[in-house]
Design an enzyme around this catalytic site. Structure first.
Site, short mmCIF file in Angstrom:
data_model
loop_
_atom_site.label_atom_id
_atom_site.label_comp_id
_atom_site.label_asym_id
_atom_site.label_seq_id
_atom_site.Cartn_x
_atom_site.Cartn_y
_atom_site.Cartn_z
N ARG A 40 0.88 -1.18 0.00
CA ARG A 40 0.00 0.00 0.00
C ARG A 40 0.91 1.23 0.00
NH1 ARG A 40 -2.37 -3.44 3.97
NH2 ARG A 40 -4.49 -4.04 3.39
N LYS A 99 -3.09 -3.23 7.96
CA LYS A 99 -4.31 -2.78 8.64
C LYS A 99 -4.69 -3.75 9.75
CE LYS A 99 -6.41 -0.28 4.81
NZ LYS A 99 -7.57 -0.16 3.96
N HIS A 131 -2.35 3.96 -6.05
CA HIS A 131 -2.35 2.50 -5.88
C HIS A 131 -2.20 1.72 -7.18
CE1 HIS A 131 -2.60 1.70 -1.74
NE2 HIS A 131 -3.89 1.77 -1.55
N ARG A 143 0.17 -1.22 -7.14
CA ARG A 143 -0.31 -2.31 -6.27
C ARG A 143 -1.35 -3.12 -7.02
NH1 ARG A 143 -1.56 -4.02 -0.90
NH2 ARG A 143 -3.77 -3.92 -0.33
N HIS A 150 -5.09 -8.34 2.56
CA HIS A 150 -6.53 -8.13 2.70
C HIS A 150 -7.10 -9.09 3.75
CE1 HIS A 150 -6.92 -6.40 -1.62
NE2 HIS A 150 -6.71 -5.46 -0.73
N TYR A 175 -10.82 -5.86 -6.06
CA TYR A 175 -9.61 -5.11 -6.38
C TYR A 175 -8.98 -5.57 -7.68
CZ TYR A 175 -5.88 -2.10 -4.78
OH TYR A 175 -5.02 -1.07 -4.63
#
Length: 295
Positions: free
Chosen positions: A162, A186, A257, A260, A283, A292
């Site tokens: 990211r 995350k 992004h 990515r 994820h 995505y």
């Protein structure tokens, strides 16, 4: 203006987001999005004489209709209520009312009858492998900043980082001997990502020849530094991507992004397993990876 959420609604929203943080380790950005979605709903319901916990399916549908109408008002400086925003709202409702049912604070879940909108492909257009090559070779390798830019672009494409992970990267997160990056993404989830030979060489070159030129006492352990010796920011990286895409003659509208995204798409095109790509991207949910990658 409408009144804000009442104290009882506010307390419920706080208890719910605390639970999300404790049980699911959601990132602060996600928690803020949940909070604002529920606060907007509570405010609208209050205007209808109802509390957040009393809403029925008719009210939830009424709110969705109201948001759509608001977004379509001519001349209003409002963001459109996109399918993606609607999908997030439905997800928030399902989690909130599902939580109320589990906590025995209500007997039924009104969100169970909400339709999830079909999501289009509102994703950054992915780059072809040829475009990626052009972008990666755009920075001038004979300049120190060119070494930095090349290392950042190579690493993002090779590892699917990211932007926030790329700019905050510290030297102790790099293992240049084994060619892996150790990241805490995350929700505090740790992952190890391979970086491949070209990215490894580009990063070594920058650390050896480029970084010392910009490093100051304030630079700390940041891998990538700005001209002033500070850690890079998302904005710096965004400007750098735009500049090199222009120089490389890439017509697609890029987002920070994009690389990515290209990383995931190209892996899948070469037959990689979706779950493996999910792990590499960090994820929590496979459905995020599917949206995505649109392959």
């Amino acid at each position: 203006g409408r009144p804000g959420p009442g104290p009882a609604d506010q307390a419920g929203i706080e208890r719910f987001t605390d639970m999300l943080w404790l049980e699911h380790g959601l990132a602060q950005n996600s928690l803020a999005a949940y909070r604002s979605d529920l606060a907007l709903l509570a405010r609208w319901l209050r205007g209808q004489g109802k509390g957040l916990d009393e809403a029925g399916v008719a009210e939830l549908k009424g709110y969705l209709a109201w948001r759509s109408a608001q977004a379509q008002q001519k001349g209003a400086l409002r963001k459109p209520f996109s399918a993606r925003s609607q999908a997030r709202f439905v997800t928030v409702c399902r989690r909130y009312y599902g939580w109320l049912v589990r906590e025995r604070l209500r007997g039924d879940d009104p969100s169970a009858h909400l339709e999830m909108p079909r999501l289009g492909r509102a994703l950054p257009k992915t780059l072809s492998m040829g475009d990626v090559d052009k972008l990666l070779t755009a920075p001038a390798a004979e300049q120190s900043l060119g070494l930095r830019d090349r290392a950042m672009l190579e690493l993002m494409y090779a590892s699917g980082l990211r932007v926030s992970e790329l700019v905050k990267l510290r030297r102790d997160e790099l293992n240049l001997e084994h060619g892996v990056v150790r990241l805490v993404g995350k929700g505090g989830r740790e992952r190890m990502v391979p970086m491949g030979e070209p990215a490894m060489e580009a990063v070594k070159l920058w650390l050896r020849q480029g970084r010392p030129e910009f490093a100051t006492a304030q630079s700390g352990d940041a891998v990538f530094l700005s001209r002033r010796g500070e850690a890079m920011t998302r904005q710096n990286f965004w400007m750098l991507i735009k500049r090199h895409a222009l120089a490389a003659g890439i017509p697609a509208k890029l987002s920070p992004h994009t690389l990515r995204h290209a990383f995931a798409t190209h892996l899948l095109e070469r037959g990689a397993d979706l779950r493996a790509v999910q792990t590499l991207l960090g994820h929590a949910d496979l459905s995020t990876t599917q949206i995505y990658t649109h392959v």
